[in-house]
Design a protein around this motif. Structure first.
Motif, mmCIF file in Angstrom:
data_model
loop_
_atom_site.group_PDB
_atom_site.id
_atom_site.type_symbol
_atom_site.label_atom_id
_atom_site.label_comp_id
_atom_site.label_asym_id
_atom_site.label_seq_id
_atom_site.Cartn_x
_atom_site.Cartn_y
_atom_site.Cartn_z
ATOM 1 N N LEU A 11 30.068 51.270 24.964
ATOM 2 C CA LEU A 11 29.912 50.129 24.060
ATOM 3 C C LEU A 11 29.903 48.857 24.899
ATOM 4 N N SER A 12 28.893 48.023 24.724
ATOM 5 C CA SER A 12 28.902 46.764 25.484
ATOM 6 C C SER A 12 29.855 45.792 24.810
ATOM 7 N N GLY A 13 30.313 44.816 25.579
ATOM 8 C CA GLY A 13 31.182 43.793 24.992
ATOM 9 C C GLY A 13 30.469 43.058 23.878
ATOM 10 N N GLU A 14 29.177 42.826 24.086
ATOM 11 C CA GLU A 14 28.412 42.087 23.075
ATOM 12 C C GLU A 14 28.342 42.838 21.755
ATOM 13 N N ALA A 15 28.400 44.165 21.834
ATOM 14 C CA ALA A 15 28.349 44.956 20.602
ATOM 15 C C ALA A 15 29.597 44.736 19.743
ATOM 16 N N GLY A 51 32.518 44.036 28.931
ATOM 17 C CA GLY A 51 33.290 42.790 28.758
ATOM 18 C C GLY A 51 32.411 41.560 28.632
ATOM 19 N N GLY A 52 31.098 41.815 28.474
ATOM 20 C CA GLY A 52 30.133 40.701 28.492
ATOM 21 C C GLY A 52 30.308 39.679 27.388
ATOM 22 N N ASN A 53 31.050 40.031 26.331
ATOM 23 C CA ASN A 53 31.323 39.038 25.279
ATOM 24 C C ASN A 53 32.311 37.978 25.764
ATOM 25 N N PHE A 55 33.545 37.624 29.725
ATOM 26 C CA PHE A 55 33.144 37.147 31.059
ATOM 27 C C PHE A 55 32.214 38.141 31.731
ATOM 28 N N ARG A 56 31.256 37.600 32.474
ATOM 29 C CA ARG A 56 30.423 38.406 33.389
ATOM 30 C C ARG A 56 30.490 37.755 34.746
ATOM 31 N N GLY A 57 30.782 38.553 35.784
ATOM 32 C CA GLY A 57 30.922 38.015 37.138
ATOM 33 C C GLY A 57 29.692 37.255 37.607
ATOM 34 N N GLY A 70 35.063 36.525 39.975
ATOM 35 C CA GLY A 70 34.368 36.583 38.684
ATOM 36 C C GLY A 70 34.309 38.016 38.155
ATOM 37 N N ASP A 71 34.044 38.949 39.054
ATOM 38 C CA ASP A 71 34.001 40.359 38.632
ATOM 39 C C ASP A 71 35.390 40.852 38.211
ATOM 40 N N HIS A 72 36.418 40.389 38.904
ATOM 41 C CA HIS A 72 37.784 40.752 38.466
ATOM 42 C C HIS A 72 38.022 40.241 37.042
ATOM 43 N N GLY A 132 35.819 49.098 34.023
ATOM 44 C CA GLY A 132 34.611 49.651 34.649
ATOM 45 C C GLY A 132 34.951 50.673 35.710
ATOM 46 N N THR A 133 34.367 50.480 36.885
ATOM 47 C CA THR A 133 34.651 51.393 37.999
ATOM 48 C C THR A 133 35.953 51.022 38.701
ATOM 49 N N GLY A 134 36.485 49.839 38.373
ATOM 50 C CA GLY A 134 37.681 49.331 39.056
ATOM 51 C C GLY A 134 37.333 48.506 40.288
ATOM 52 N N SER A 135 36.049 48.388 40.607
ATOM 53 C CA SER A 135 35.620 47.623 41.783
ATOM 54 C C SER A 135 34.579 46.585 41.395
ATOM 55 N N PRO A 136 34.586 45.450 42.121
ATOM 56 C CA PRO A 136 33.571 44.435 41.833
ATOM 57 C C PRO A 136 32.174 44.918 42.217
ATOM 58 N N CYS A 137 31.170 44.188 41.763
ATOM 59 C CA CYS A 137 29.759 44.451 42.103
ATOM 60 C C CYS A 137 29.191 45.694 41.435
ATOM 61 N N PHE A 138 29.886 46.210 40.437
ATOM 62 C CA PHE A 138 29.330 47.286 39.618
ATOM 63 C C PHE A 138 29.280 46.814 38.173
ATOM 64 N N THR A 139 28.711 47.651 37.310
ATOM 65 C CA THR A 139 28.678 47.312 35.890
ATOM 66 C C THR A 139 29.463 48.364 35.111
ATOM 67 N N THR A 140 29.689 48.070 33.856
ATOM 68 C CA THR A 140 30.377 49.068 33.034
ATOM 69 C C THR A 140 29.432 50.226 32.671
ATOM 70 N N ASP A 141 28.107 50.030 32.826
ATOM 71 C CA ASP A 141 27.197 51.170 32.644
ATOM 72 C C ASP A 141 27.450 52.198 33.746
ATOM 73 N N THR A 142 27.571 51.710 34.980
ATOM 74 C CA THR A 142 27.893 52.624 36.076
ATOM 75 C C THR A 142 29.277 53.234 35.843
HETATM 76 N N1 UDP Z 1 32.557 44.585 36.303
HETATM 77 C C1 UDP Z 1 32.831 44.882 37.647
HETATM 78 N N2 UDP Z 1 32.889 46.196 38.044
HETATM 79 C C2 UDP Z 1 32.679 47.217 37.188
HETATM 80 C C3 UDP Z 1 32.380 46.922 35.824
HETATM 81 C C4 UDP Z 1 32.335 45.598 35.415
HETATM 82 O O1 UDP Z 1 33.027 43.989 38.451
HETATM 83 O O2 UDP Z 1 32.745 48.379 37.594
HETATM 84 C C5 UDP Z 1 32.585 43.180 35.854
HETATM 85 C C6 UDP Z 1 31.266 42.462 36.064
HETATM 86 O O3 UDP Z 1 31.545 41.121 36.389
HETATM 87 C C7 UDP Z 1 30.630 42.541 34.691
HETATM 88 C C8 UDP Z 1 31.832 42.399 33.784
HETATM 89 O O4 UDP Z 1 32.858 43.133 34.451
HETATM 90 O O5 UDP Z 1 29.689 41.527 34.466
HETATM 91 C C9 UDP Z 1 31.670 42.916 32.384
HETATM 92 O O6 UDP Z 1 31.029 44.159 32.409
HETATM 93 P P1 UDP Z 1 29.514 44.364 31.862
HETATM 94 O O7 UDP Z 1 28.682 43.172 32.229
HETATM 95 O O8 UDP Z 1 29.039 45.692 32.356
HETATM 96 O O9 UDP Z 1 29.774 44.390 30.323
HETATM 97 P P2 UDP Z 1 28.774 44.635 29.098
HETATM 98 O O10 UDP Z 1 27.423 44.057 29.462
HETATM 99 O O11 UDP Z 1 28.680 46.114 28.890
HETATM 100 O O12 UDP Z 1 29.437 43.950 27.948
#
Ligand code: UDP
Length: 238
Positions: A11-15, A51-53, A55-57, A70-72, A132-142
């Motif tokens: 589920l995306s944050g925006e959802a 978490g996009g609703n 913050f997004r890094g 920002g990713d944290h 997410g993965t617990g590490s910066p520079c990834f997305t919650t899709d990964t």
């Molecule tokens: N993020 C990250 N590592 C991860 C997953 C998420 O650093 O493994 C951070 C990243 O800044 C991302 C933000 O958390 O922009 C929110 O996640 P995402 O954009 O994937 O959320 P969604 O678009 O699904 O709401």
């Protein structure tokens, strides 16, 4: 017994938000009823929330902030969303627990543990994976694909605003057509904006299918897909 025994729902944050920086109570109850409809079919449900609703890094970095910080913040935003979903589940008598990709103390939630998660899922509990993965520079899709692999999910369901993957943005281009299925290679080559390449590549490596579907316009969609009565777009090895 349907086709899938255990699913990972992304589920995306925006959802979850009708307005930025919020978690919408009405949307949360829809999410709960969608989860309940899967549990009713004896399907085990793991969830990864974005978490996009909040913050997004990448957006914070564009505004001048350090990208890693920002990713944290983005990952912590997913924890807020996960707590909101678990609270809504628990209020609806669905036993839900939150795990985080990095340790958070103070009784907020447990760190991710794939064995504990699988045990909870097999007891019918909903496990909500945050950070997410617990590490910066990834997305919650990964992160969703990673947790899907860890819990041995049969498929990752990615909820979006549209009912599958289209040749072009269907909101902007009325001639866009929907794919019924795609291979991971096609998804990567076409550089589809629906999920990042890292997520598709991980699925390809581990042979984990993805189903992209629309969740909120009809809350029965996931349950219909689980029954084989409706379909989104399936991305698989082919
Ligand atoms: N993020 C990250 N590592 C991860 C997953 C998420 O650093 O493994 C951070 C990243 O800044 C991302 C933000 O958390 O922009 C929110 O996640 P995402 O954009 O994937 O959320 P969604 O678009 O699904 O709401």
């Amino acid at each position: 017994m349907g086709k899938y025994k255990r699913i990972l729902l992304k589920l995306s944050g925006e959802a979850l938000a009708s307005v930025e920086n919020t978690v919408d109570p009405g949307t949360l109850s829809k999410v709960v009823s969608i989860i309940q409809s899967a549990l009713d079919q004896k399907v085990e449900v793991g969830i990864v929330v974005g978490g996009g609703n909040i913050f997004r890094g990448a957006a914070l970095a564009e505004a001048g902030m350090n990208r890693v910080t920002g990713d944290h913040m983005g990952m912590l935003a997913t924890v807020i969303n996960a707590l909101a979903i678990s609270d809504a589940c628990n209020r609806a008598n669905i036993n839900a627990l939150v795990m985080s990709g990095f340790p958070i103390g103070g009784g907020v939630c447990d760190p991710v543990d794939h064995n504990k998660a699988k045990q909870a899922l097999s007891q019918g509990k909903v496990v909500i994976f945050s950070a997410g993965t617990g590490s910066p520079c990834f997305t919650t899709d990964t992160g969703a694909v990673l947790r899907g692999i860890e819990i041995g999910a049969d498929i990752v369901f990615k909820a979006t605003k549209v009912d599958g993957i289209y040749t072009d943005d269907p909101v902007k281009n009325p001639d866009a057509t929907r794919y019924e299925s795609l291979s991971f290679n096609e998804a990567i080559e076409k550089n589809l904006q629906i999920m990042d390449t890292a997520a598709f590549a991980l699925c390809r490596e581990h042979n984990l299918d993805i189903c992209v579907f629309s969740m909120l316009e009809d809350p029965n969609t996931l349950s219909n897909i689980l029954k084989g009565e409706s379909f989104g777009t399936i991305v698989s090895q082919q």
